[in-house]
Write a protein that holds these residues in place. Sequence first.
Motif, PDB file in Angstrom:
ATOM      1  N   ASP A 172      48.321  42.996  33.831  1.00 11.86           N
ATOM      2  CA  ASP A 172      47.651  43.865  34.054  1.00 11.86           C
ATOM      3  C   ASP A 172      46.627  43.893  35.189  1.00 11.86           C
ATOM      4  O   ASP A 172      45.717  42.964  34.626  1.00 11.86           O
ATOM      5  CB  ASP A 172      47.244  44.450  32.948  1.00 11.86           C
ATOM      6  N   PRO A 173      46.603  44.068  36.458  1.00  8.70           N
ATOM      7  CA  PRO A 173      45.570  43.624  37.314  1.00  8.70           C
ATOM      8  C   PRO A 173      44.063  44.380  36.634  1.00  8.70           C
ATOM      9  O   PRO A 173      43.022  43.826  37.218  1.00  8.70           O
ATOM     10  CB  PRO A 173      45.762  44.314  38.555  1.00  8.70           C
ATOM     11  N   GLY A 174      43.971  45.317  35.898  1.00 11.59           N
ATOM     12  CA  GLY A 174      42.719  45.796  35.398  1.00 11.59           C
ATOM     13  C   GLY A 174      42.183  44.918  34.265  1.00 11.59           C
ATOM     14  O   GLY A 174      40.998  45.039  34.114  1.00 11.59           O
ATOM     15  N   ARG A 175      42.663  43.719  34.092  1.00 12.00           N
ATOM     16  CA  ARG A 175      42.095  42.630  33.343  1.00 12.00           C
ATOM     17  C   ARG A 175      41.068  41.873  34.306  1.00 12.00           C
ATOM     18  O   ARG A 175      40.327  41.049  33.610  1.00 12.00           O
ATOM     19  CB  ARG A 175      42.973  41.556  32.634  1.00 12.00           C
ATOM     20  N   LEU A 176      41.356  42.059  35.652  1.00 13.98           N
ATOM     21  CA  LEU A 176      40.323  41.406  36.419  1.00 13.98           C
ATOM     22  C   LEU A 176      39.402  42.495  37.236  1.00 13.98           C
ATOM     23  O   LEU A 176      39.831  43.200  37.727  1.00 13.98           O
ATOM     24  CB  LEU A 176      41.117  40.664  37.581  1.00 13.98           C
ATOM     25  N   GLN A 177      38.197  42.351  36.760  1.00 16.58           N
ATOM     26  CA  GLN A 177      37.075  43.241  37.283  1.00 16.58           C
ATOM     27  C   GLN A 177      36.294  42.751  38.376  1.00 16.58           C
ATOM     28  O   GLN A 177      35.898  41.626  38.200  1.00 16.58           O
ATOM     29  CB  GLN A 177      36.355  44.075  35.851  1.00 16.58           C
ATOM     30  N   LEU A 178      35.879  43.680  39.271  1.00 20.51           N
ATOM     31  CA  LEU A 178      35.064  43.250  40.328  1.00 20.51           C
ATOM     32  C   LEU A 178      33.908  44.217  40.223  1.00 20.51           C
ATOM     33  O   LEU A 178      34.112  45.479  40.370  1.00 20.51           O
ATOM     34  CB  LEU A 178      35.830  43.350  41.571  1.00 20.51           C
ATOM     35  N   GLU A 179      32.599  44.043  39.993  1.00 20.11           N
ATOM     36  CA  GLU A 179      31.401  44.999  40.024  1.00 20.11           C
ATOM     37  C   GLU A 179      30.367  44.550  41.104  1.00 20.11           C
ATOM     38  O   GLU A 179      30.110  43.399  40.970  1.00 20.11           O
ATOM     39  CB  GLU A 179      31.104  45.156  38.761  1.00 20.11           C
ATOM     40  N   TRP A 180      29.489  45.491  41.557  1.00 19.57           N
ATOM     41  CA  TRP A 180      28.332  45.031  42.272  1.00 19.57           C
ATOM     42  C   TRP A 180      27.204  45.615  41.672  1.00 19.57           C
ATOM     43  O   TRP A 180      27.308  46.844  41.194  1.00 19.57           O
ATOM     44  CB  TRP A 180      28.433  45.699  43.666  1.00 19.57           C
ATOM     45  N   CYS A 181      26.391  44.851  41.242  1.00 11.99           N
ATOM     46  CA  CYS A 181      25.022  45.224  40.861  1.00 11.99           C
ATOM     47  C   CYS A 181      23.879  44.636  41.405  1.00 11.99           C
ATOM     48  O   CYS A 181      23.794  43.483  41.526  1.00 11.99           O
ATOM     49  CB  CYS A 181      25.240  44.804  39.299  1.00 11.99           C
ATOM     50  N   SER A 182      22.959  45.334  41.631  1.00  8.55           N
ATOM     51  CA  SER A 182      21.751  44.661  42.292  1.00  8.55           C
ATOM     52  C   SER A 182      20.689  44.268  41.232  1.00  8.55           C
ATOM     53  O   SER A 182      20.860  44.678  39.885  1.00  8.55           O
ATOM     54  CB  SER A 182      20.956  45.710  42.895  1.00  8.55           C
ATOM     55  N   ALA A 183      19.719  43.391  41.371  1.00  6.30           N
ATOM     56  CA  ALA A 183      18.444  42.838  40.331  1.00  6.30           C
ATOM     57  C   ALA A 183      17.936  44.003  39.671  1.00  6.30           C
ATOM     58  O   ALA A 183      17.594  43.781  38.493  1.00  6.30           O
ATOM     59  CB  ALA A 183      17.893  42.184  41.269  1.00  6.30           C
ATOM     60  N   ALA A 184      17.524  45.211  40.276  1.00  5.30           N
ATOM     61  CA  ALA A 184      16.882  46.219  39.543  1.00  5.30           C
ATOM     62  C   ALA A 184      17.786  46.926  38.762  1.00  5.30           C
ATOM     63  O   ALA A 184      17.506  48.045  38.135  1.00  5.30           O
ATOM     64  CB  ALA A 184      16.426  47.093  40.605  1.00  5.30           C
ATOM     65  N   GLU A 185      19.185  46.801  38.760  1.00  6.45           N
ATOM     66  CA  GLU A 185      20.360  47.728  38.092  1.00  6.45           C
ATOM     67  C   GLU A 185      20.523  47.384  36.553  1.00  6.45           C
ATOM     68  O   GLU A 185      21.651  47.015  36.410  1.00  6.45           O
ATOM     69  CB  GLU A 185      21.364  48.085  38.813  1.00  6.45           C
TER      70      GLU A 185
END
Length: 649
Positions: A549-562
């Motif tokens: 299941d490709p959903g088991r690998l997640q990619l997320e972008w998050c900044s220092a302020a978030e």
Amino acid sequence: MMDVGRHPNIKLLTYAEVEDISGYVGNFKIRIRKKARYVEETQCTSCGDCVDVCPVVIPDEYQVGLGSRKAIFLSFPQAVPSAYIVNADECLGQNPIACGKCIEACEKECIDFTMKDEIIEVEVGVVIIATGMDIYDPTPLDEYGYSSYPNVLTSLEFERLICSSGPLEGHLGRPGDLAFPKRIGFIQCVGSRTQDPERGNPYCSNFCCMNTIKTTQYLHDAYPDVESTVFYTDLRAFGKGFEELLMRSRASGVKYIRGLPGEVYEDPETGDLHLMVENTTSNRLESHIFDMLVLAVGAVPRKETETVRQMVSLSKSPSGFLREAHPKLRPVDTPTKGVFIAGSAESPKDVRGCVTQASAAASRASILLSKDKFSVDAITAVVEEDLCTNCGVCANVCPFSAITWSKGQPAEVITAACTGCGTCAAECKFNAIKMRHFSDQAIFAQIDAMLEDNPSETIPTFACNWCSYAGADTAGVGRMAYPPHANIIRTMCSGRVSPDFVWYAFRKGAPVVLVSGCHYVDCHYIDANRSTTRRLDGLWDGMDKLGLDPGRLQLEWCSAAEGPRWQHIMEQAEEKRLKVTAGEISETSQLLKEKKVPSPRNPRPKDENQLSDFECLVCGEKWEGNYSSNQERSCPACRSNSVRWIRKR
Ligand code: FES
């Protein structure tokens, strides 16, 4: 400018263009084209005799088209050196000489049409980019009638119009009929602070309010009969002495109306400009008549800055201005060592802001130049020559051009230019690049340790040092509760995350793996996180191919302020973790073990130019390819990079 021209330590090259910048901190090489000006600059006394006889009349760029110049001209009255230039494309005296009037008129014989462009190469230790900005072109904003009515001007045009060296030599007159304008309207925020890309830019251009206030004050002092009215959304007078200037302007009778006009039309008989506006203070619809309208246009990045940006591998902000290394702590540094920025190349600024930043950039540059040796952070890449296959992939992905490579030669890392993002190490399929700190062994050991007990309750989370890791910190400092199953492995950049780390974590029983980095434009290593996306695309394809299941690998972008965003990312990952069954985890682990994914990296073959057999360790596809071609070493079926070289044919 004069001081710069006379300074013994400054070499001023005018009428010149930078063609190339190569090298790295302490060792930059710059190729400059010094264009032929066809006038001996050391002999020219700018007497103007040549200008008087030149028959070619061209709109003057310095007067923003409101005045004219000749094909032989002085760029602007205070130009240094004070010597004329012949624009070869405009001059009639070029090839063959058809005119030559300027040559005859010049008693000092300074004009020489045989001059050629000169290529100058200089070696410098640091580079400061101060390429400035352009102004927004209000032509698309039909309601203000800029392209239809001659008496609607931009603030820059108005500035030239009232300048003593301007087209009217300091006399105020409207361009349409040169009549004296008694009623002048100023419209603020033209092309600024809008979310509609068709109507301008989302940012505040910083200097427009104060420029208008200053202009109204000048008009009041120089032409007391002029009535000035300013239409604004809100006035930003936040600098030293600025509020006082605004109050003086109000006290001198300048009207300030909160509200931007919706429509402007011209009375063809009188040339008067009629304007409708909703006054948002009185909530009334008002109509005004002016002799002249001035649009306070915002700023946009200069087109030419993009060329320089690419030469020195800098990143840019969403607005297109150059990005600094850190907005608070390193505002004049850039991610590329030895390159600094000053002035409006970084963001729109007024004169004072530009001078402050230029002084800071010069100081930062001097710190580097004053040293004999330059110390770099220890986190840099090292090439293991025995393992290097000379494929050049590392050099291609390095955002700082810090790796040199040529066919038959092992890649070489320029340590002074390397910033330690680790993208090259993650990309090298032959384990030929090692990172000092953040080594593969260290990261594998962290995965081992976190998945040793109860792996099904652990989410290995790769977080980049600058944004995601700091975002997690912000969430922690803000006491934002989130599920405790994520174990963070810090890397300098998400670009350091090799596909092998992810496969290894799944093989060791991770239910979910999370890779997190800075938002696209925020990556501290220019665009290294684009490599992250590309690699994860390959991993998702590979997982799909293997029936995982490709959903088991997640990619997320998050900044220092978030911080809140990090909390949300954690909750999402936990939600997924709870859905992954124990059977799924053990089947994945078993499958990857059987397929030997990740596998020990391939040794370097003896003859790289021979055709070879390859086998994909993810989907089992076999194919024939050229060992030295990187493209042919990726799996044609599932695009995975986990590929094994089988034998030389
Ligand atoms: Fe955060 Fe590159 S530094 S993704």
